[in-house]
Design a protein around this motif. Structure first.
Motif, PDB file in Angstrom:
ATOM      1  N   VAL A  17       0.577   1.789   9.867  1.00 58.77           N
ATOM      2  CA  VAL A  17       0.070   1.460   8.485  1.00 58.77           C
ATOM      3  C   VAL A  17       1.500   1.128   8.267  1.00 58.77           C
ATOM      4  N   HIS A  18       1.869  -0.293   7.505  1.00 53.51           N
ATOM      5  CA  HIS A  18       2.980  -0.239   6.345  1.00 53.51           C
ATOM      6  C   HIS A  18       3.062  -0.191   5.044  1.00 53.51           C
ATOM      7  N   LEU A  19       3.260   0.543   4.341  1.00 59.82           N
ATOM      8  CA  LEU A  19       3.678   0.949   2.676  1.00 59.82           C
ATOM      9  C   LEU A  19       4.537   0.427   2.455  1.00 59.82           C
ATOM     10  N   PRO A  20       4.458  -0.640   1.839  1.00 60.08           N
ATOM     11  CA  PRO A  20       5.699  -2.034   1.739  1.00 60.08           C
ATOM     12  C   PRO A  20       6.818  -1.139   0.181  1.00 60.08           C
ATOM     13  N   PHE A  21       5.953  -0.455  -0.634  1.00 60.57           N
ATOM     14  CA  PHE A  21       6.185  -0.461  -1.856  1.00 60.57           C
ATOM     15  C   PHE A  21       8.035   0.316  -2.415  1.00 60.57           C
ATOM     16  N   CYS A  22       8.074   0.147  -3.089  1.00 58.71           N
ATOM     17  CA  CYS A  22       9.905   0.994  -2.866  1.00 58.71           C
ATOM     18  C   CYS A  22      10.034   0.935  -4.603  1.00 58.71           C
ATOM     19  N   GLU A  23      10.849   1.679  -5.196  1.00 61.39           N
ATOM     20  CA  GLU A  23      11.672   1.923  -6.267  1.00 61.39           C
ATOM     21  C   GLU A  23      12.532   0.588  -6.738  1.00 61.39           C
ATOM     22  N   THR A  80       9.569  -5.424   2.402  1.00 61.34           N
ATOM     23  CA  THR A  80       9.758  -4.418   0.730  1.00 61.34           C
ATOM     24  C   THR A  80       9.204  -4.868  -0.436  1.00 61.34           C
ATOM     25  N   ARG A  81       8.173  -4.512  -1.217  1.00 62.39           N
ATOM     26  CA  ARG A  81       7.787  -5.057  -2.341  1.00 62.39           C
ATOM     27  C   ARG A  81       8.723  -3.892  -3.691  1.00 62.39           C
ATOM     28  N   ILE A  82       9.129  -4.383  -4.346  1.00 62.39           N
ATOM     29  CA  ILE A  82       9.698  -3.450  -4.948  1.00 62.39           C
ATOM     30  C   ILE A  82       9.647  -3.487  -6.503  1.00 62.39           C
ATOM     31  N   THR A  83       8.928  -2.011  -6.436  1.00 61.34           N
ATOM     32  CA  THR A  83       8.362  -2.170  -8.125  1.00 61.34           C
ATOM     33  C   THR A  83       8.642  -0.629  -8.771  1.00 61.34           C
ATOM     34  N   VAL A  84       8.114  -0.434  -9.398  1.00 61.76           N
ATOM     35  CA  VAL A  84       7.906   1.289 -10.354  1.00 61.76           C
ATOM     36  C   VAL A  84       6.983   1.225 -10.598  1.00 61.76           C
ATOM     37  N   ASN A  85       5.754   0.149 -10.593  1.00 63.80           N
ATOM     38  CA  ASN A  85       4.507   0.724 -11.332  1.00 63.80           C
ATOM     39  C   ASN A  85       3.387   0.845 -10.879  1.00 63.80           C
ATOM     40  N   HIS A  86       3.329   2.184 -10.594  1.00 62.50           N
ATOM     41  CA  HIS A  86       1.897   3.076  -9.657  1.00 62.50           C
ATOM     42  C   HIS A  86       0.762   3.134  -9.208  1.00 62.50           C
ATOM     43  N   LYS A  87       0.428   1.924 -10.304  1.00 62.45           N
ATOM     44  CA  LYS A  87      -1.162   1.387 -10.247  1.00 62.45           C
ATOM     45  C   LYS A  87      -1.165   0.622  -9.048  1.00 62.45           C
ATOM     46  N   VAL A  88      -0.114  -0.026  -8.357  1.00 61.24           N
ATOM     47  CA  VAL A  88      -0.724  -1.001  -7.079  1.00 61.24           C
ATOM     48  C   VAL A  88      -0.557  -0.077  -5.900  1.00 61.24           C
ATOM     49  N   GLY A 112       9.459   0.098   3.733  1.00 63.82           N
ATOM     50  CA  GLY A 112       8.841   0.075   2.487  1.00 63.82           C
ATOM     51  C   GLY A 112       9.406   2.183   2.556  1.00 63.82           C
ATOM     52  N   THR A 113       8.701   2.078   0.954  1.00 59.64           N
ATOM     53  CA  THR A 113       8.843   4.268   1.071  1.00 59.64           C
ATOM     54  C   THR A 113       6.842   4.390   0.990  1.00 59.64           C
ATOM     55  N   PRO A 114       6.603   5.345   2.593  1.00 56.96           N
ATOM     56  CA  PRO A 114       5.397   4.855   2.027  1.00 56.96           C
ATOM     57  C   PRO A 114       5.361   7.333   1.058  1.00 56.96           C
TER      58      PRO A 114
END
Length: 454
Positions: free
Chosen positions: A56-62, A72-80, A114-116
């Motif tokens: 499972v690829h979890l692409p989000f990083c802050e 990766t997808r850079i965001t600080v919005n945890h609503k994603v 990313g950052t699981p």
């Protein structure tokens, strides 16, 4: 390692997590129907004997670590988190329809990024619980996840332990604050120490550290200090791998230049000094990039010649079917490959149309399958044989002819029906595999595609 050999063989080359490698997958991807047939064929033959693997690829990083080559997808919005969680679960439901009525046996499950641990403990717990619904967990299942020391909490460790995780891979990279600053990595030794000790306290049975050599501003003296700290914390296994400088693919790496990187001589000195320290501390060199204590399952798999290599790297679990879920994830059905849409929005759109969200893939030829077996053995066991007709093809013998110079340099030994990479040649295993890469030789890249092999 001989410096002259390093200069001679340090060329761009694949890491061989698949064959053919992704840039050489042929043209039009398989149709959804054809891909479904490949997946179902492999599943029906191997599920009861081997089980299947899930990635499972979890692409989000802050924040962006500038050395990173991952999607990766850079965001600080945890609503994603919630929309992505639901999308992954929908994709798995689509795959379960392809698999049919037989209950999937989950042999291996890995969360990467990313950052699981960008995701909350509650969301990760829910996602895994729902993924496993209607499945059987193999009695020897291996569940693992990648952990960033800067944001992995005790609650993350506990939540994932409760749903079956027993292995954690901690992204250390380096302990030197100068290096961490230039690669935009925010973590401390104390965080790594706490994470390691807490994982063991909870009951995790294998702790891995990722450590990278060849990063900007690294020097022998500072890197050996990092390795001494690693040895003190005593992880069960260590992925000690070379930084892949590919700024033409990952623009974030342009934060620094080649002048900031150790040259080949210094990089070799870093590697050999640290490798010697690890071996003196009881870590066994398993080959390309990996070290383990004799008590760890990866060492036992290497000693028993049952290591396996796939898109998740080296594993002591062998399955013929790997299903990748999430944006950019790659699936391996043995007979072929498929990669999901890289963009999160494109991934969502395909799923909203009830489609498996892959955008490219490859159906393997007989020659591909033969060469894949030999490359897999070389990458895992440093040897291969070809006595049976099912393991022979013209490209195999063409590859053997290309190894004449490496044989003269003492890197390989070639006998009738048998090829062995020598101890001296293990650092050049990617080069040996390149000799058999028929698709690479048929269409040599005109632009940069790969990192250096050493």
């Amino acid at each position: 390692m001989n410096h002259e050999l390093l200069q001679k063989y340090n060329v761009p080359g694949p890491r061989y997590t698949s064959y053919p490698t992704v840039p050489y997958w042929q043209g039009t991807p398989p149709s959804p129907e054809r891909w479904g047939e490949l997946v179902n064929d492999t599943f029906s033959v191997t599920n009861q004997k081997q089980g299947i693997s899930l990635y499972v690829h979890l692409p989000f990083c802050e924040s962006l670590c500038t050395y990173c080559g991952c999607n990766t997808r850079i965001t600080v919005n945890h609503k994603v988190e919630r929309p992505y969680l639901e999308a992954v679960l929908k994709e798995w439901e689509l795959y379960k329809k392809v698999l049919g009525a037989e209950k999937p046996i989950i042999r291996e499950l890995h969360l990467g990024g990313g950052t699981p641990t960008f995701f909350s403990p509650e969301n990760l717990h829910e996602m895994i619980t729902r993924l496993l619904e209607g499945c059987e967990v193999h009695a020897q299942a291996e569940f693992s996840f990648e952990a960033h020391p800067g944001n992995t909490t005790d609650e993350h460790l506990q939540a994932l332990y409760e749903v079956g995780f027993r292995r954690v891979s901690i992204g250390v990279q380096d302990f030197n604050p100068v290096v961490l600053e230039i690669i935009n990595r925010h973590q401390t030794y104390d965080q790594v120490k706490h994470l390691t000790e807490k994982a063991r306290e909870i009951g995790y049975t294998s702790v891995n550290y990722d450590v990278v050599y060849g990063l900007p501003q690294q020097k022998v003296c500072s890197m050996i200090q990092t390795i001494f700290k690693v040895i003190q914390l005593r992880p069960d296994r260590i992925a000690f791998y070379s930084y892949a400088h590919v700024p033409w693919i990952k623009p974030g790496q342009r934060r620094f230049t080649e002048e900031d990187l150790p040259d080949s001589t210094k990089k070799l000195a870093i590697y050999e000094t640290c490798r010697n320290a690890l071996e003196l501390a009881g870590y066994q060199d398993l080959g390309m990039d990996h070290f383990a204590l004799k008590t760890d399952g990866l060492y036992r798999a290497a000693a028993e010649k049952r290591l396996h290599r796939n898109f998740m790297g080296y594993t002591d679990t062998q399955t013929s079917l790997l299903i990748g879920l999430g944006a950019s994830a790659i699936s391996d059905a043995w007979w072929g490959y498929a990669q999901n849409e890289k963009g999160v929005e494109a991934y969502y759109k395909r799923l909203s149309n009830d489609e498996l969200p892959f955008f490219r893939g490859h159906v393997s030829s007989r020659e591909d399958l033969i060469l894949s077996r030999h490359i897999q053995r070389l990458m895992c066991n440093f040897e291969t044989t070809w006595r049976q007709e099912s393991e022979k093809c013209k490209a195999l013998y063409e590859g053997l002819n290309r190894l004449e110079e490496m044989e003269a340099d003492g890197l390989v030994e070639i006998e009738p029906y048998h090829l062995r990479i020598t101890e001296k040649g293990r650092s050049f295993v990617r080069n040996v595999c390149m000799a058999f890469d028929a698709r690479l030789w048929e269409n040599a890249p005109q632009t940069n595609l790969f990192s250096q092999t050493v």
